[in-house]
Design a protein around this motif. Structure first.
Motif, PDB file in Angstrom:
ATOM      1  N   GLU A  44       0.829  -1.207   0.000  1.00  0.00           N
ATOM      2  CA  GLU A  44       0.000   0.000   0.000  1.00  0.00           C
ATOM      3  C   GLU A  44       0.866   1.260   0.000  1.00  0.00           C
ATOM      4  O   GLU A  44       0.550   2.241  -0.679  1.00  0.00           O
ATOM      5  CB  GLU A  44      -0.942  -0.016   1.200  1.00  0.00           C
ATOM      6  CG  GLU A  44      -2.041  -1.064   1.085  1.00  0.00           C
ATOM      7  CD  GLU A  44      -2.859  -1.209   2.355  1.00  0.00           C
ATOM      8  OE1 GLU A  44      -3.973  -1.758   2.271  1.00  0.00           O
ATOM      9  OE2 GLU A  44      -2.365  -0.793   3.437  1.00  0.00           O
ATOM     10  N   ARG A  45       1.946   1.237   0.758  1.00  0.00           N
ATOM     11  CA  ARG A  45       2.849   2.400   0.755  1.00  0.00           C
ATOM     12  C   ARG A  45       3.540   2.550  -0.591  1.00  0.00           C
ATOM     13  O   ARG A  45       3.798   3.663  -1.055  1.00  0.00           O
ATOM     14  CB  ARG A  45       3.870   2.295   1.880  1.00  0.00           C
ATOM     15  CG  ARG A  45       3.320   2.766   3.205  1.00  0.00           C
ATOM     16  CD  ARG A  45       4.382   2.860   4.272  1.00  0.00           C
ATOM     17  NE  ARG A  45       5.508   3.726   3.938  1.00  0.00           N
ATOM     18  CZ  ARG A  45       6.537   3.932   4.746  1.00  0.00           C
ATOM     19  NH1 ARG A  45       6.576   3.337   5.944  1.00  0.00           N
ATOM     20  NH2 ARG A  45       7.529   4.726   4.391  1.00  0.00           N
ATOM     21  N   GLY A  46       3.826   1.431  -1.221  1.00  0.00           N
ATOM     22  CA  GLY A  46       4.400   1.498  -2.550  1.00  0.00           C
ATOM     23  C   GLY A  46       3.439   2.127  -3.545  1.00  0.00           C
ATOM     24  O   GLY A  46       3.823   2.977  -4.358  1.00  0.00           O
ATOM     25  N   VAL A  47       2.186   1.725  -3.483  1.00  0.00           N
ATOM     26  CA  VAL A  47       1.159   2.301  -4.355  1.00  0.00           C
ATOM     27  C   VAL A  47       1.035   3.801  -4.099  1.00  0.00           C
ATOM     28  O   VAL A  47       0.940   4.610  -5.034  1.00  0.00           O
ATOM     29  CB  VAL A  47      -0.192   1.597  -4.147  1.00  0.00           C
ATOM     30  CG1 VAL A  47      -1.317   2.374  -4.818  1.00  0.00           C
ATOM     31  CG2 VAL A  47      -0.131   0.172  -4.685  1.00  0.00           C
ATOM     32  N   ALA A  48       1.044   4.201  -2.839  1.00  0.00           N
ATOM     33  CA  ALA A  48       0.926   5.621  -2.500  1.00  0.00           C
ATOM     34  C   ALA A  48       2.106   6.421  -3.057  1.00  0.00           C
ATOM     35  O   ALA A  48       1.934   7.545  -3.556  1.00  0.00           O
ATOM     36  CB  ALA A  48       0.844   5.792  -0.986  1.00  0.00           C
ATOM     37  N   ALA A  49       3.311   5.851  -2.999  1.00  0.00           N
ATOM     38  CA  ALA A  49       4.490   6.544  -3.517  1.00  0.00           C
ATOM     39  C   ALA A  49       4.409   6.711  -5.034  1.00  0.00           C
ATOM     40  O   ALA A  49       4.709   7.781  -5.573  1.00  0.00           O
ATOM     41  CB  ALA A  49       5.751   5.785  -3.124  1.00  0.00           C
ATOM     42  N   ALA A  50       4.003   5.649  -5.744  1.00  0.00           N
ATOM     43  CA  ALA A  50       3.874   5.732  -7.195  1.00  0.00           C
ATOM     44  C   ALA A  50       2.778   6.715  -7.591  1.00  0.00           C
ATOM     45  O   ALA A  50       2.932   7.499  -8.540  1.00  0.00           O
ATOM     46  CB  ALA A  50       3.583   4.353  -7.775  1.00  0.00           C
ATOM     47  N   THR A  51       1.661   6.682  -6.864  1.00  0.00           N
ATOM     48  CA  THR A  51       0.557   7.608  -7.144  1.00  0.00           C
ATOM     49  C   THR A  51       1.000   9.051  -6.961  1.00  0.00           C
ATOM     50  O   THR A  51       0.677   9.928  -7.771  1.00  0.00           O
ATOM     51  CB  THR A  51      -0.635   7.307  -6.220  1.00  0.00           C
ATOM     52  OG1 THR A  51      -1.075   5.955  -6.444  1.00  0.00           O
ATOM     53  CG2 THR A  51      -1.795   8.259  -6.485  1.00  0.00           C
ATOM     54  N   GLY A  52       1.766   9.299  -5.908  1.00  0.00           N
ATOM     55  CA  GLY A  52       2.268  10.652  -5.669  1.00  0.00           C
ATOM     56  C   GLY A  52       3.132  11.155  -6.802  1.00  0.00           C
ATOM     57  O   GLY A  52       3.035  12.323  -7.207  1.00  0.00           O
ATOM     58  N   LEU A  53       3.989  10.287  -7.335  1.00  0.00           N
ATOM     59  CA  LEU A  53       4.847  10.686  -8.455  1.00  0.00           C
ATOM     60  C   LEU A  53       4.013  11.061  -9.674  1.00  0.00           C
ATOM     61  O   LEU A  53       4.261  12.085 -10.335  1.00  0.00           O
ATOM     62  CB  LEU A  53       5.800   9.543  -8.809  1.00  0.00           C
ATOM     63  CG  LEU A  53       6.708   9.793 -10.018  1.00  0.00           C
ATOM     64  CD1 LEU A  53       7.774  10.824  -9.701  1.00  0.00           C
ATOM     65  CD2 LEU A  53       7.343   8.496 -10.503  1.00  0.00           C
ATOM     66  N   LEU A  54       3.002  10.241  -9.990  1.00  0.00           N
ATOM     67  CA  LEU A  54       2.175  10.513 -11.167  1.00  0.00           C
ATOM     68  C   LEU A  54       1.338  11.775 -10.989  1.00  0.00           C
ATOM     69  O   LEU A  54       1.130  12.531 -11.942  1.00  0.00           O
ATOM     70  CB  LEU A  54       1.275   9.308 -11.455  1.00  0.00           C
ATOM     71  CG  LEU A  54       2.015   8.019 -11.841  1.00  0.00           C
ATOM     72  CD1 LEU A  54       1.030   6.897 -12.100  1.00  0.00           C
ATOM     73  CD2 LEU A  54       2.912   8.234 -13.059  1.00  0.00           C
ATOM     74  N   LEU A  55       0.851  12.027  -9.773  1.00  0.00           N
ATOM     75  CA  LEU A  55       0.081  13.244  -9.533  1.00  0.00           C
ATOM     76  C   LEU A  55       0.934  14.488  -9.735  1.00  0.00           C
ATOM     77  O   LEU A  55       0.435  15.527 -10.185  1.00  0.00           O
ATOM     78  CB  LEU A  55      -0.484  13.221  -8.104  1.00  0.00           C
ATOM     79  CG  LEU A  55      -1.655  12.254  -7.859  1.00  0.00           C
ATOM     80  CD1 LEU A  55      -2.004  12.207  -6.383  1.00  0.00           C
ATOM     81  CD2 LEU A  55      -2.859  12.637  -8.689  1.00  0.00           C
ATOM     82  N   GLU A  56       2.234  14.398  -9.410  1.00  0.00           N
ATOM     83  CA  GLU A  56       3.138  15.535  -9.632  1.00  0.00           C
ATOM     84  C   GLU A  56       3.204  15.922 -11.106  1.00  0.00           C
ATOM     85  O   GLU A  56       3.483  17.068 -11.445  1.00  0.00           O
ATOM     86  CB  GLU A  56       4.555  15.170  -9.176  1.00  0.00           C
ATOM     87  CG  GLU A  56       4.762  15.075  -7.677  1.00  0.00           C
ATOM     88  CD  GLU A  56       6.187  14.673  -7.348  1.00  0.00           C
ATOM     89  OE1 GLU A  56       7.001  14.530  -8.299  1.00  0.00           O
ATOM     90  OE2 GLU A  56       6.486  14.482  -6.161  1.00  0.00           O
ATOM     91  N   ARG A  57       2.958  14.946 -11.995  1.00  0.00           N
ATOM     92  CA  ARG A  57       3.141  15.173 -13.413  1.00  0.00           C
ATOM     93  C   ARG A  57       1.874  15.644 -14.133  1.00  0.00           C
ATOM     94  O   ARG A  57       1.906  15.906 -15.335  1.00  0.00           O
ATOM     95  CB  ARG A  57       3.644  13.878 -14.065  1.00  0.00           C
ATOM     96  CG  ARG A  57       5.032  13.496 -13.570  1.00  0.00           C
ATOM     97  CD  ARG A  57       5.498  12.194 -14.157  1.00  0.00           C
ATOM     98  NE  ARG A  57       6.870  11.898 -13.719  1.00  0.00           N
ATOM     99  CZ  ARG A  57       7.478  10.737 -13.922  1.00  0.00           C
ATOM    100  NH1 ARG A  57       6.833   9.769 -14.533  1.00  0.00           N
ATOM    101  NH2 ARG A  57       8.715  10.548 -13.500  1.00  0.00           N
ATOM    102  N   LEU A  58       0.771  15.705 -13.422  1.00  0.00           N
ATOM    103  CA  LEU A  58      -0.455  16.186 -14.050  1.00  0.00           C
ATOM    104  C   LEU A  58      -0.344  17.685 -14.306  1.00  0.00           C
ATOM    105  O   LEU A  58       0.241  18.427 -13.514  1.00  0.00           O
ATOM    106  CB  LEU A  58      -1.657  15.892 -13.165  1.00  0.00           C
ATOM    107  CG  LEU A  58      -2.025  14.413 -12.973  1.00  0.00           C
ATOM    108  CD1 LEU A  58      -3.243  14.303 -12.059  1.00  0.00           C
ATOM    109  CD2 LEU A  58      -2.297  13.735 -14.319  1.00  0.00           C
TER     110      LEU A  58
END
Length: 289
Positions: free
Chosen positions: A271-285
């Motif tokens: 779950e923490r891994g998913v949160a980290a990946a999601t955070g990276l992608l949100l930065e790129r929006l």
């Protein structure tokens, strides 16, 4: 308490671009926009190192860049994330670079320039740093360095592998050695095919340690995890980002960081891994998304 973690693998200056339809040799493909700010971005081991440092761990980068301006920029930006860059070798001239072209139909063309360093052996300083770390995160990198890492690991060190289906980096023999040693193995569904071909006729689970955490990412469909008798699925939120480069590495970093703090909490790690990946992608929006 923070852990000392070595992140080992290639460096890269990533030139990510969104394109119109690919025309290959039949015409000129037009670039619509650059996908990072600043551009180029830093890639290779940078995403994993950044994620682990953000979690509060002492992260040491083990990689190779040139003595050119891109190499200096790579080191400076990696260091700005709180990563120790003492182990970044600058004994070549040209820094590696990667060119990523994202087409309108989801197709991606990737061209990698490895720079002018072909050998990929560890320096003496890099060996000293690795020997002093609690965990080693092995990302895609030169095969001689991969073999050296495996040869020098002690019983007290933990190995985590962020898989890349690269036969130049990973011969079947090297893959078998990593799988028999790693506490964490993270791979995409496509990279699972690479692993299955190597371990056949046995299964991947049969080739890994019984207590190892295996994570198979499926993009927005979620992450499958295995550990001992546990087999679970962790959901993801779909993010409409064009450039997904590094999301798997950030997932890996978040998962490993969680295990460093809570070694038995398997689902929490994913779950923490998913949160980290999601955070990276949100930065790129785009800011108006």
């Amino acid at each position: 308490m923070s852990s000392r973690v070595a992140v080992v693998g290639y460096a890269s200056m990533d030139h990510s671009m969104e394109c119109d339809e690919f025309r290959a040799a039949s015409g000129t493909t037009l670039i619509k926009r650059r996908l990072s700010d600043p551009w180029p971005g830093i890639g290779g081991i940078a995403h994993t190192a950044r994620g682990l440092a953000a979690a509060g761990h002492q992260v040491h980068a083990i990689t190779w860049v040139g003595s050119d301006e891109p190499g200096k920029e790579y080191i400076e930006r990696l260091g700005s994330y709180g990563v120790d860059v003492t182990g970044v070798s600058t004994d070549s001239v040209r820094t590696p670079s990667c060119f990523l072209f994202y087409g309108p139909d989801g197709e991606t063309v990737v061209v990698y320039d490895p720079g002018d360093r072909a050998a990929g052996n560890l320096t003496e300083l890099q060996r000293e740093i690795v020997a002093d770390c609690d965990w080693v995160c092995l990302m895609v990198g030169p095969r001689p360095a991969n073999v050296e890492i495996l040869d020098m690991l002690t019983d007290g060190q933990q190995l985590a592998w962020g898989v890349k289906g690269d036969p130049d980096a990973y011969s079947p023999g090297v893959v078998h050695r990593i799988l028999s040693r790693a506490s964490v193995v993270s791979f995409s569904a496509r990279e699972r095919v690479f692993l299955d071909r190597i371990v056949a006729p046995r299964t991947l689970l049969e080739r890994t340690r019984p207590d190892a955490l295996l994570a198979e990412t499926h993009g927005p469909a979620g992450v499958r995890i295995w550990r001992g008798d546990l087999h679970d699925m962790v959901p993801c939120t779909e993010i409409d980002a064009v450039d997904t480069t590094g999301a798997g590495d950030m997932f890996f970093a978040g998962m490993v960081a969680s295990l460093l703090e809570h070694p038995t909490e398997t689902r929490q790690a994913a779950e923490r891994g998913v949160a980290a990946a999601t955070g990276l992608l949100l930065e790129r929006l785009p800011s108006n998304a």
